[in-house]
Scaffold this motif. Structure first.
Motif, PDB file in Angstrom:
ATOM      1  N   VAL A 133      21.632  63.557  -2.070  1.00 25.62           N
ATOM      2  CA  VAL A 133      21.568  64.976  -2.412  1.00 25.62           C
ATOM      3  C   VAL A 133      22.135  65.143  -3.817  1.00 25.62           C
ATOM      4  N   VAL A 134      22.042  66.356  -4.352  1.00 27.64           N
ATOM      5  CA  VAL A 134      22.735  66.669  -5.599  1.00 27.64           C
ATOM      6  C   VAL A 134      23.874  67.622  -5.298  1.00 27.64           C
TER       7      VAL A 134
ATOM      8  N   ALA B  91      20.759  75.473 -22.748  1.00 27.04           N
ATOM      9  CA  ALA B  91      21.075  74.226 -23.436  1.00 27.04           C
ATOM     10  C   ALA B  91      21.267  73.145 -22.385  1.00 27.04           C
ATOM     11  N   ILE B  92      20.702  71.974 -22.646  1.00 21.58           N
ATOM     12  CA  ILE B  92      20.771  70.851 -21.723  1.00 21.58           C
ATOM     13  C   ILE B  92      21.669  69.774 -22.322  1.00 21.58           C
ATOM     14  N   ALA B  93      22.579  69.260 -21.508  1.00 20.04           N
ATOM     15  CA  ALA B  93      23.432  68.148 -21.934  1.00 20.04           C
ATOM     16  C   ALA B  93      23.464  67.099 -20.826  1.00 20.04           C
ATOM     17  N   VAL B  94      23.689  65.849 -21.224  1.00 11.94           N
ATOM     18  CA  VAL B  94      23.869  64.743 -20.282  1.00 11.94           C
ATOM     19  C   VAL B  94      25.195  64.081 -20.601  1.00 11.94           C
ATOM     20  N   ASP B  95      26.059  64.016 -19.598  1.00 14.17           N
ATOM     21  CA  ASP B  95      27.401  63.443 -19.774  1.00 14.17           C
ATOM     22  C   ASP B  95      28.138  64.107 -20.939  1.00 14.17           C
ATOM     23  N   GLU B  96      28.005  65.436 -20.997  1.00 13.49           N
ATOM     24  CA  GLU B  96      28.672  66.286 -21.979  1.00 13.49           C
ATOM     25  C   GLU B  96      28.180  66.068 -23.409  1.00 13.49           C
TER      26      GLU B  96
ATOM     27  N   GLU C 214      25.634  62.959 -15.362  1.00  5.27           N
ATOM     28  CA  GLU C 214      25.675  64.364 -14.950  1.00  5.27           C
ATOM     29  C   GLU C 214      24.926  65.223 -15.952  1.00  5.27           C
ATOM     30  N   TYR C 215      24.140  66.172 -15.410  1.00  2.17           N
ATOM     31  CA  TYR C 215      23.490  67.178 -16.244  1.00  2.17           C
ATOM     32  C   TYR C 215      24.404  68.395 -16.375  1.00  2.17           C
TER      33      TYR C 215
ATOM     34  N   VAL D  85      26.179  75.253 -15.395  1.00  5.52           N
ATOM     35  CA  VAL D  85      25.837  74.595 -14.140  1.00  5.52           C
ATOM     36  C   VAL D  85      25.903  73.085 -14.354  1.00  5.52           C
ATOM     37  N   GLN D  86      26.681  72.407 -13.528  1.00  5.48           N
ATOM     38  CA  GLN D  86      26.785  70.946 -13.593  1.00  5.48           C
ATOM     39  C   GLN D  86      26.156  70.357 -12.335  1.00  5.48           C
ATOM     40  N   VAL D  87      25.303  69.364 -12.532  1.00  3.38           N
ATOM     41  CA  VAL D  87      24.566  68.772 -11.425  1.00  3.38           C
ATOM     42  C   VAL D  87      24.631  67.250 -11.534  1.00  3.38           C
ATOM     43  N   ARG D  88      24.999  66.612 -10.437  1.00  2.00           N
ATOM     44  CA  ARG D  88      25.017  65.156 -10.380  1.00  2.00           C
ATOM     45  C   ARG D  88      24.691  64.700  -8.960  1.00  2.00           C
TER      46      ARG D  88
END
Length: 315
Positions: free
Chosen positions: A125-126, A161-166, A226-227, A257-260
């Motif tokens: 799951v996320v 805005a989209i980030a990956v691992d900050e 993490e997104y 929103v943080q999703v992993r």
């Protein structure tokens, strides 16, 4: 020791009620104690069934049998999330990608459960963490298929805005962003143009919805990444986060929103050990034989018929 099964179904559909009546009779004849998640339906099966529903919960069940489509399975997943109890889906819907059995195979499904002829498969799951402006504590959630950040109104786009691992990756105006598990890659993310991920791919997929941007390709990250999706201050509209199309939370401008990948997977009972490729072809009715090959085969059949006709004439 008494074996118990909890049934979850869609009480508003006559075919679901009929399937449930059959499943209850089959399970009880196999020696199971049956509980129904729907209180109203439980009452129609008499006081004994109703009291069973009150007395027993998910944790006491050996398996949760779901009679319905993917939406009903997602509802049942809310019951089993965080437990070791597996779900077994019997499809009464249209595609039924999450289901393991079809309506006509209900008897065989009960027989296999009774004889423990199934394996348990874990699906990731996320986990979702939401930070909203002016609130000191974040809101948490989870999803089996997808968490979707979408515009709260129809008239304009949201700016994200989209980030990956900050680390920032991109920003754009869009209708929304789908953040999907491998399981959910055949659902909303697929409709938005994302790739199909095999269920054992330990990854999280991001697919922009109608992005006004030069770079708006789907992204796939691994289990330790993490997104982050920010609803930017310049966004003309707020957004809304929806998990599995069922659980929603408002996202004012300035929300993050943080999703992993989630730490606790969901468990599914599997009766058939067919490869996912076969399920994909069956559920989507994919043309395994391409149109060129089909045309060649049709031409060969016409030629064979022509030769046969000529032989008949000469005879």
């Amino acid at each position: 020791m008494t074996r118990r099964v909890l049934i979850v179904t869609h009480g508003g559909r006559p075919e679901a009620v009929a399937a449930m009546a059959e499943a209850v009779a089959e399970l009880e004849s196999a020696g199971f104690e049956v509980a129904l998640h729907d209180d109203d339906l439980a009452e129609t099966f008499g006081d004994q069934m109703s009291s069973t529903r009150v007395r027993e919960g998910v944790a006491e069940s050996e398996i949760v049998m779901v009679l319905g489509g993917d939406g009903t399975i997602l509802r049942a997943a809310e019951l089993t999330h965080g437990t070791d109890v597996p779900l077994l889906g019997v499809n009464l819907g249209h595609v039924g990608f999450l289901a393991e059995s079809e309506r006509e195979n209900l008897h065989d499904a009960v027989r296999r459960v009774a004889s423990r002829e199934y394996v348990v498969e874990e699906r990731s799951v996320v986990d979702v963490v939401v930070h909203r402006p002016g609130e000191s504590e974040p809101v948490t959630g989870w999803a089996l298929n997808e968490a979707t950040v979408e515009k709260a109104q129809r008239d304009r786009m949201i700016e994200v805005a989209i980030a990956v691992d900050e680390r920032p990756v991109s920003s754009f105006g869009c209708d929304g962003v789908v953040l999907s598990t491998a399981t959910g890659s055949t659902a909303h993310a697929f409709s938005a143009g994302g790739p199909v991920l095999w269920p054992d791919v330990d990854a999280v997929l991001l697919v922009p919805l109608s992005a006004h941007a030069l770079f708006s390709r789907p992204l796939v990250i691994g289990p330790r990444s993490e997104y982050t999706v920010d609803v930017l201050a310049r966004s003309p509209l707020p957004a809304v986060l929806t998990c599995d199309g069922r659980r929603s939370i408002d996202l004012p401008v300035g929300s993050r929103v943080q999703v992993r990948r989630g730490a606790v997977p969901l468990r599914f009972a599997r009766l058939v050990h067919a490869p996912f490729s076969d399920r994909l072809v069956s559920k989507f009715n994919l043309p395994v034989i391409g149109w060129r090959e089909a045309a060649d085969e049709a031409a060969a059949r016409r030629a064979a018929r022509h030769v046969a006709d000529q032989d008949d004439k000469e005879a």
